[in-house]
Motif scaffolding. Structure first.
Motif, mmCIF file in Angstrom:
data_model
loop_
_atom_site.group_PDB
_atom_site.id
_atom_site.type_symbol
_atom_site.label_atom_id
_atom_site.label_comp_id
_atom_site.label_asym_id
_atom_site.label_seq_id
_atom_site.Cartn_x
_atom_site.Cartn_y
_atom_site.Cartn_z
ATOM 1 N N GLY A 104 -25.148 35.330 53.124
ATOM 2 C CA GLY A 104 -23.520 34.954 52.503
ATOM 3 C C GLY A 104 -23.558 34.483 51.281
ATOM 4 N N ASP A 105 -22.610 33.930 50.817
ATOM 5 C CA ASP A 105 -22.364 33.309 49.605
ATOM 6 C C ASP A 105 -22.390 31.803 49.767
ATOM 7 N N THR A 106 -23.488 31.350 49.632
ATOM 8 C CA THR A 106 -23.826 29.740 49.680
ATOM 9 C C THR A 106 -23.486 28.805 48.561
ATOM 10 N N ALA A 107 -23.676 29.603 47.276
ATOM 11 C CA ALA A 107 -23.364 28.879 46.214
ATOM 12 C C ALA A 107 -21.628 28.670 46.149
ATOM 13 N N ALA A 108 -21.012 29.701 46.696
ATOM 14 C CA ALA A 108 -19.489 29.637 46.561
ATOM 15 C C ALA A 108 -19.267 28.398 47.674
ATOM 16 N N ALA A 109 -19.847 28.471 48.797
ATOM 17 C CA ALA A 109 -19.581 27.182 49.881
ATOM 18 C C ALA A 109 -19.926 25.796 49.194
ATOM 19 N N PHE A 110 -20.887 25.756 48.672
ATOM 20 C CA PHE A 110 -21.077 24.538 47.951
ATOM 21 C C PHE A 110 -20.150 24.170 46.707
ATOM 22 N N ALA A 111 -19.751 24.983 46.037
ATOM 23 C CA ALA A 111 -18.906 24.717 44.858
ATOM 24 C C ALA A 111 -17.292 24.524 45.586
ATOM 25 N N ALA A 112 -16.809 25.095 46.938
ATOM 26 C CA ALA A 112 -15.836 24.836 47.513
ATOM 27 C C ALA A 112 -15.856 23.507 48.432
ATOM 28 N N ALA A 113 -16.967 22.716 48.624
ATOM 29 C CA ALA A 113 -17.120 21.878 49.503
ATOM 30 C C ALA A 113 -16.577 20.495 48.846
ATOM 31 N N ASP A 114 -16.098 19.561 49.868
ATOM 32 C CA ASP A 114 -15.669 18.361 49.413
ATOM 33 C C ASP A 114 -16.656 17.416 49.058
ATOM 34 N N ARG A 115 -17.704 17.426 50.131
ATOM 35 C CA ARG A 115 -18.927 16.646 49.969
ATOM 36 C C ARG A 115 -19.993 17.391 50.193
ATOM 37 N N VAL A 116 -21.108 17.072 49.559
ATOM 38 C CA VAL A 116 -22.350 17.613 50.028
ATOM 39 C C VAL A 116 -23.439 16.586 50.556
ATOM 40 N N ILE A 117 -24.043 16.855 51.763
ATOM 41 C CA ILE A 117 -24.693 15.858 52.401
ATOM 42 C C ILE A 117 -26.033 16.413 52.669
ATOM 43 N N ALA A 118 -27.150 15.520 52.395
ATOM 44 C CA ALA A 118 -28.212 15.907 52.246
ATOM 45 C C ALA A 118 -29.005 14.977 53.012
ATOM 46 N N LEU A 119 -30.425 15.631 53.427
ATOM 47 C CA LEU A 119 -31.198 14.806 54.315
ATOM 48 C C LEU A 119 -32.576 15.292 54.287
ATOM 49 N N THR A 120 -33.802 14.427 54.386
ATOM 50 C CA THR A 120 -35.030 15.222 54.432
ATOM 51 C C THR A 120 -35.601 14.534 55.760
ATOM 52 N N VAL A 121 -36.110 15.710 56.504
ATOM 53 C CA VAL A 121 -36.740 15.027 57.849
ATOM 54 C C VAL A 121 -38.206 15.590 57.813
ATOM 55 N N ASP A 122 -38.962 14.887 58.588
ATOM 56 C CA ASP A 122 -40.245 15.160 58.710
ATOM 57 C C ASP A 122 -40.728 15.082 60.105
ATOM 58 N N TYR A 123 -41.175 16.534 60.736
ATOM 59 C CA TYR A 123 -41.630 16.632 61.966
ATOM 60 C C TYR A 123 -43.070 16.443 62.014
ATOM 61 N N PRO A 124 -43.646 15.716 63.146
ATOM 62 C CA PRO A 124 -45.005 15.500 63.032
ATOM 63 C C PRO A 124 -45.780 16.683 63.703
ATOM 64 N N ARG A 125 -47.360 16.152 63.703
ATOM 65 C CA ARG A 125 -48.115 17.227 64.289
ATOM 66 C C ARG A 125 -48.444 16.618 65.711
ATOM 67 N N LEU A 126 -48.322 17.443 66.559
ATOM 68 C CA LEU A 126 -48.579 17.115 68.072
ATOM 69 C C LEU A 126 -48.803 18.413 68.851
ATOM 70 N N SER A 127 -49.493 18.004 70.152
ATOM 71 C CA SER A 127 -50.027 19.217 70.901
ATOM 72 C C SER A 127 -49.563 18.982 72.298
ATOM 73 N N PHE A 128 -49.099 19.787 73.305
ATOM 74 C CA PHE A 128 -48.743 19.173 74.743
ATOM 75 C C PHE A 128 -50.025 19.373 75.554
ATOM 76 N N THR A 129 -51.243 19.366 74.868
ATOM 77 C CA THR A 129 -52.437 19.270 75.696
ATOM 78 C C THR A 129 -52.439 19.509 77.244
ATOM 79 N N PRO A 130 -52.605 20.838 77.410
ATOM 80 C CA PRO A 130 -52.890 21.300 78.787
ATOM 81 C C PRO A 130 -53.877 20.414 79.539
ATOM 82 N N MET A 131 -53.797 20.299 80.972
ATOM 83 C CA MET A 131 -54.653 19.422 81.438
ATOM 84 C C MET A 131 -56.098 20.051 81.653
#
Lengths: 808, 167
Positions: free
Chosen positions: A174-201
């Motif tokens: 799509g045209d993401t640059a246009a979407a951001f130009a048309a936006a009232d607000r830009v809201i940003a966030l950084t998230v960090d997903y950890p390392r894990l396993s589901f350790t079968p028994m």
């Protein structure tokens, strides 16, 4: 739930779609399971023990095995040099000089990496001998932080790559640059997903035998698929696929994606058998499993939305940095690309830009894990949606509802190319919050807050893909590179129905057992077609690559059973039904269209007294093939093959329908955070699922409960922790906290059934959803409770205390 | 007290599910390995070998114990009960086993034998536990498939049955 029992001779008016108890259970409840370590082995079988690296990054200077070899009962000590001579490095999905063998060659890159294999008369002797093997290392600087690993000054995991950030791909839909130009607000966030396993028994088990007369290997392993890894193992062993016979045991003690990564040990045990000339068995122990088996990849996502003031999302930008540890094992980087088509989640967002980066660090290699890229993606999207609400002063649920894909747009093509098959997301949300559920959550929150407690409400709306397109991973390559390599797409499922001369029905299929109750559901599907009792259908799923029908898509992963193998069984049984109807019509003097299958009989629908026992009709096909109706093929064995056409290859502009079915989940919960201990208590949790038609509601709810517990684990407890030098700090179940019953809150499950129009059974994949939704939902609730932006998983008391330190 | 030497194999005899069994093992052999690989009773599973997960739970003289933290020689002369001893000789499941099936209290089934053995011990001592008591016992076990909901429901159903017919 009013469950139905399995008892032979008690014909069910309906076999499919009912909460039938499992046919697997009596044996498993009686200690009569047949797990890999339970099966008999040949006389003279040797036992192996793996020597592992204590260093995160080091050169191997010397391995002295003389003292070990002198110990009575020791047959061999195998090192990286043997492995280099006898095998090739594992193929990977990326053209990059990242060479992994089944033992470390020249250097080690993570704590726990396999360095040598001791093979002896017993496991006890092998472990004794391992103590006598002297390995000299020259330690090097290690890097475990993914951002630090991208820095030019970072120590290189694979110097020939000249960087640790081995792949960067940018996608624009799509045209993401246009979407951001048309936006009232830009809201940003950084998230960090950890390392894990589901350790079968149950940990990994391999028993390998070498057959010198034809140079083949015969290996039993509790491997789970995908069988796209079989060619990788065969190539490593330098044999054609036919000379690597891989057999899967009848039972497996859980997998959750993790048992894909037994594959390097298949190769290692195979060459150990070749070197020693005797069968070799290896059983992984828990300490090895935690340190070195497999992990989900950790991911740092920077995400930003172009939003209007009323919370409508016009466009998204995601920068995803995924840390695969020391190597990129096939079929990695699956988690980074499996969600590519559904990168906009449950929302109607026409413009999106995605940057996918892969980084290597001195940690155990990451690989398949239940949820497979979904948990990482939805933590980012759902946290962002909550932030949009907070920053714009809107109600979180209103922002979700404003952006959900409307029911009238299905089938819906996402910006990135996924074809969402069916759904009514708004109705699912309305049902979930209805009956006073949301009012109750708000009442609980208000009461708690009035008493000065920290209480928050969280929501999460996610799309759960089922059955992966075998071509999705090629999105990793540029369109030109894909063109050169040839298009990859589709997903083939196979199941075979066989009928014996007495009318006994047996089924085999291209899935591996892990505990999902596939035997029960397959018996329901086939019984439904043939008018039989599911108890009388024998299902055998100990897949054998030398004898069973399978494709590279085979295995149990990415929720491919309900949209895939279940359909193949339905197709096979339907064909058998047509064959038997033709035979019976001849014998009953009616038209085939008048034939019905019910109560163990094949009979005339218009005159049910005109009937034959099922076994009698089946016997005709065996005993009297000459008497079969004209043109009918003899034999009563059918392999159903299912390959849905919607799974097209990536387009030249990188759009990809990553999966066949797309279910929907809406979760909401209330949590209370203790202001003194900072422990999180989940007060109430509601999970609404739309997985299309449910084949067995009892088993479906079991999958939801299980995924939910793993979602809670990811949200609050489990993490593989490394220190900055790469030392592994989660090496036992006392350090790595798997939730017990005390940590799992009650769960209220709701269902809505919007059948998939793309599969004959209408069923969608449904076993991974809460692994995706629950971490995001809890993170949102904790963010709401504490009024904070940055919440890192797992939300342990230590983390929350650090987050809140200094705040009033 | 019986003395065993570290390097010698020694004969170990006990009753397993009411029958006399016997085999030779080194003194350091774990009871799990002895049951599984010397006797051939593979119903008892090994999940962690450090006493946390509870998969390997058996009864020794009627009391639940981690067989991965028990040496085979410690079972000498004692009565060991494992999951294989729960069903009737004709294979009919007992009430606890039936409840596990009915309430979908198992998926892969690997942790299940240990959980069944813990509750076999516990319900014999306390046939009418509260839900909190059930959760307390179950918290000594790890299950990765079920989320525990079905297990709690199954034990509650059995204890409700117990209360109707006090033994």
């Amino acid at each position: 739930m009013n469950v139905r029992s399995q008892s032979s001779g008690d014909f069910l008016s309906q076999a499919l779609g009912i909460p039938l108890v499992r046919k697997e259970d009596p044996a498993l409840l009686s200690g009569r399971g047949r797990y890999a370590d339970d099966l008999p082995v040949a006389s003279g079988t040797l036992h192996a023990h793996v020597i592992r690296s204590p260093h995160a990054h080091a050169k191997i200077l010397k391995i002295d095995a003389a003292a070990a070899l002198a110990l009575p009962g020791v047959a061999a000590v195998i090192t990286g040099e043997d492995v280099r001579q006898l095998t090739d490095p594992f193929l990977i999905a990326l053209k990059a000089p990242v060479h992994q063998w089944s033992l470390a060659v020249e250097q080690v890159r993570y704590v726990g990496e396999a360095v040598a294999l001791v093979v002896a008369e017993s496991r006890y002797v092998a472990e004794d001998a391992a103590e006598l093997v002297q390995v000299d290392y020259d330690p090097m600087e290690a890097v475990t932080d993914p951002l630090a690993a991208c820095d030019k000054s970072a120590p290189l995991l694979h110097p020939a790559c000249k960087t640790n950030e081995i792949s960067v791909r940018k996608f624009a839909y799509g045209d993401t640059a246009a979407a951001f130009a048309a936006a009232d607000r830009v809201i940003a966030l950084t998230v960090d997903y950890p390392r894990l396993s589901f350790t079968p028994m149950e940990c990994y088990v391999v028993v390998a035998e070498y057959r010198p007369h034809d140079g083949s290997y015969d290996v039993l392993a509790n491997f789970q698929g995908p069988f796209s890894t079989h060619p990788v193992m065969a190539k490593a062993l330098r044999v054609p696929g036919t000379r690597l016979r891989l057999r899967i045991p009848p039972d497996s003690g859980g997998s959750f994606g993790i048992k894909l990564s037994v594959s390097p040990y298949v190769v290692l045990a195979a060459i150990a058998a070749k070197i020693t000339g005797r069968p070799v068995k290896w059983v992984e122990d828990r300490a090895e499993h935690l340190a070195a088996a497999s992990s989900g990849p950790n991911r740092i996502t920077r995400i930003e939305a172009a939003a209007t003031l009323d919370g409508r999302i016009l466009g998204l930008r995601l920068d995803q940095l995924e840390d695969y540890g020391a190597f990129l094992r096939a079929p990695m980087p699956g988690p980074l690309y499996r969600m590519q088509g559904s990168v906009t989640g449950a929302y109607d967002i026409p413009n999106v830009e995605v940057t996918n980066r892969i980084v290597l660090t001195n940690k155990m290699p990451a690989s398949l894990i239940r949820g497979f890229g979904g948990p990482q993606l939805y933590l980012a999207i759902e946290r962002l949606v909550q932030r949009i609400a907070v920053e714009l002063g809107l109600d979180h649920l209103d922002v979700i509802r404003r952006n959900l894909i409307p029911a009238e747009k299905f089938p819906y093509r996402t910006a990135a190319g996924a074809l969402y098959d069916s759904g009514d997301y708004a109705r699912a949300v309305a049902t979930a919050i209805g009956d006073g559920r949301l009012d109750d959550l708000k009442r609980r929150r208000d009461t708690a807050r009035a008493a000065g407690k920290l209480y928050g409400i969280g929501f999460a709306a996610v799309v759960e893909p089922g059955m992966s397109n075998m071509g999705y991973l090629s999105t990793l390559l540029t369109a030109d590179a894909r063109e050169r390599a040839g298009p990859k797409n589709g997903a083939v499922s196979m199941a075979t129905v066989n009928i014996d001369p007495l009318g006994g029905v047996s089924v085999s299929a291209d899935v591996t057992v892990q505990g999902q109750g596939h035997q029960t559901v397959l018996s329901q599907i086939v019984a439904d077609r043939l008018g039989l009792d599911p108890a009388d259908i024998k299902v055998t799923l100990e897949l054998d690559t030398a004898k069973d029908a399978w494709s590279i898509a085979a295995g149990t992963y990415s929720c491919r059973f309900s949209p895939g193998t279940a359909v193949a069984a339905h197709i096979a049984a339907t064909r058998i039904r047509g064959r038997l109807a033709g035979i019976a019509a001849n014998q009953l003097n009616v038209l085939p269209d008048d034939i019905e299958f019910a109560d163990g009989q094949v009979r005339s629908r218009s005159n049910p007294d005109n009937a034959l026992p099922f076994g009698r009709v089946a016997g005709t096909a065996h005993w009297s093939p000459v008497m079969l109706p004209d043109g009918m093929a003899p034999g009563l064995s059918e392999t159903g093959v299912w390959s849905p056409p919607e799974l097209e290859p990536p387009t030249s502009d990188d759009r990809i329908n990553t999966s066949l079915t797309y279910g929907f989940i809406f979760d909401m919960c209330g949590v209370e955070v203790d202001p003194v201990t900072f422990s999180v208590r989940v007060d109430r949790y509601v999970s609404m699922h739309d997985a299309g038609t449910l084949l067995n509601p009892l088993i479906a709810d079991g999958q939801v409960h299980g995924a939910f517990a793993q979602g809670i684990a990811a949200a609050l407890y489990e993490e593989f922790v490394y220190d900055e030098n790469g030392n592994f700090l989660s090496g036992s179940f006392a350090d790595y906290l798997v939730p017990t019953v005390s940590e799992i809150p009650p769960l209220e499950i709701l269902h809505q059934e919007t059948p998939s129009p793309l599969t004959p059974l209408g069923a969608k994949g449904m076993a991974e959803g809460n692994c995706m939704s629950t971490p995001a939902c809890i993170a949102n609730a904790v963010a709401d409770a504490l009024g904070v932006k940055d919440v890192s998983l797992p939300l342990t008391p230590l983390r929350l205390h650090a987050l809140m330190a200094g705040k009033p | 007290m019986r003395r065993v030497n570290k390097d010698e194999r020694t004969r170990i005899s006990f009753t397993l599910n009411g029958r006399a069994v016997s085999g030779e093992a080194e003194s350091r052999m774990l009871l799990t390995d002895f049951l599984r690989h010397v006797i051939g009773a593979t119903g008892t599973h090994v999940g962690c070998e450090h006493g946390v997960c509870g998969c390997c739970t058996v009864l020794i003289d009627g009391v639940a114990a981690r067989s991965c933290l028990t040496l085979a020689v410690q079972a000498e002369g004692r009565a060991v009960t494992t999951v294989e001893g729960l069903a009737a000789p004709d294979g009919a499941l007992n009430a606890l086993q039936q409840a596990f099936q009915r309430h979908h209290a198992l998926q892969c089934g690997f942790c299940t034998p240990g959980i069944l053995m813990s509750f076999t011990d516990y319900l014999a001592r306390n046939p009418h536990p509260t839900e909190d008591e059930i959760r307390d016992v179950l918290s000594g076990h790890l299950c990765r498939c079920t989320g525990y909901a079905g297990i709690v429901a199954a034990v509650r159903a059995v204890s409700a049955g117990n209360s109707k017919q006090p033994s």
